[in-house]
Design a protein around this motif. Structure first.
Motif, short mmCIF file in Angstrom:
data_model
loop_
_atom_site.label_atom_id
_atom_site.label_comp_id
_atom_site.label_asym_id
_atom_site.label_seq_id
_atom_site.Cartn_x
_atom_site.Cartn_y
_atom_site.Cartn_z
N VAL A 41 85.90 74.96 19.47
CA VAL A 41 84.57 75.06 20.09
C VAL A 41 84.21 73.74 20.76
N ILE A 42 84.41 72.64 20.07
CA ILE A 42 84.12 71.33 20.65
C ILE A 42 84.98 71.06 21.87
N TYR A 43 86.25 71.42 21.80
CA TYR A 43 87.16 71.22 22.93
C TYR A 43 86.71 72.00 24.17
N HIS A 94 78.64 69.45 28.00
CA HIS A 94 77.91 68.42 27.29
C HIS A 94 77.10 67.53 28.23
N TYR A 113 83.69 73.15 24.84
CA TYR A 113 82.39 72.64 25.28
C TYR A 113 82.54 71.35 26.07
N VAL A 114 83.37 70.45 25.58
CA VAL A 114 83.54 69.15 26.24
C VAL A 114 84.43 69.27 27.48
N SER A 115 85.51 70.03 27.40
CA SER A 115 86.44 70.09 28.53
C SER A 115 85.85 70.79 29.74
N PHE A 175 74.65 78.69 24.35
CA PHE A 175 75.81 77.97 23.87
C PHE A 175 77.01 78.91 23.73
N PRO A 214 86.34 75.10 14.67
CA PRO A 214 85.32 74.15 15.14
C PRO A 214 85.87 73.14 16.16
N ILE A 215 87.11 72.75 15.99
CA ILE A 215 87.74 71.84 16.97
C ILE A 215 87.86 72.56 18.30
N ILE A 231 80.61 78.90 25.81
CA ILE A 231 81.92 78.88 25.15
C ILE A 231 82.79 80.01 25.70
#
Length: 121
Positions: free
Chosen positions: A108-110, A118, A112-114, A7, A105-106, A11
């Motif tokens: 990291v999610i951005y 996922h 990962y998704v972009s 993970f 955290p936003i 990133i």
């Protein structure tokens, strides 16, 4: 443990190395500025908070650079005097630095998704 390392690798590989370098450079400068101004009354959690902000600052700056400026703003086009622009950049850096625990955290999610990670799971 292997899943966590994969993970983290996803990133870091999801962002250009030059962007990481630039962000960690500014992060180091801000950390040094803040840590040299810590007084005896601020001992305890304040230096730890500054170090945490320094480590995760690039993730918070991704939130600003990619989501706010490029997506919502349409690009970094500003027409204003250079003094005001430099003051705005300095204010933005300090705000991002101290709000890093909320914004990272936003980021990291951005990332990962972009980058479509996922969908691989």
């Amino acid at each position: 443990m292997r899943g966590i390392l994969e993970f983290i690798s996803k990133i870091f590989s999801g962002v250009e190395p030059l962007y990481w370098f630039k962000s960690y450079f500014f992060s180091a400068v801000l950390m040094i500025l803040c840590l040299t101004n810590v007084t005896d009354e601020m001992v305890g959690y304040m230096p730890a908070y500054i170090i945490i902000c320094g480590i995760f600052f690039p993730l918070a700056s991704i939130v600003w650079d990619d989501l706010v400026v490029n997506t919502l703003g349409g690009g970094p086009v500003l027409a204003m005097p250079i003094v005001i622009l430099l003051l705005w950049k300095l204010l933005k850096l300090f705000l991002l630095f101290f709000l890093t625990p909320l914004l990272a955290p936003i980021g990291v999610i951005y990332i990962y998704v972009s980058n479509g990670h996922h969908r691989e799971a």
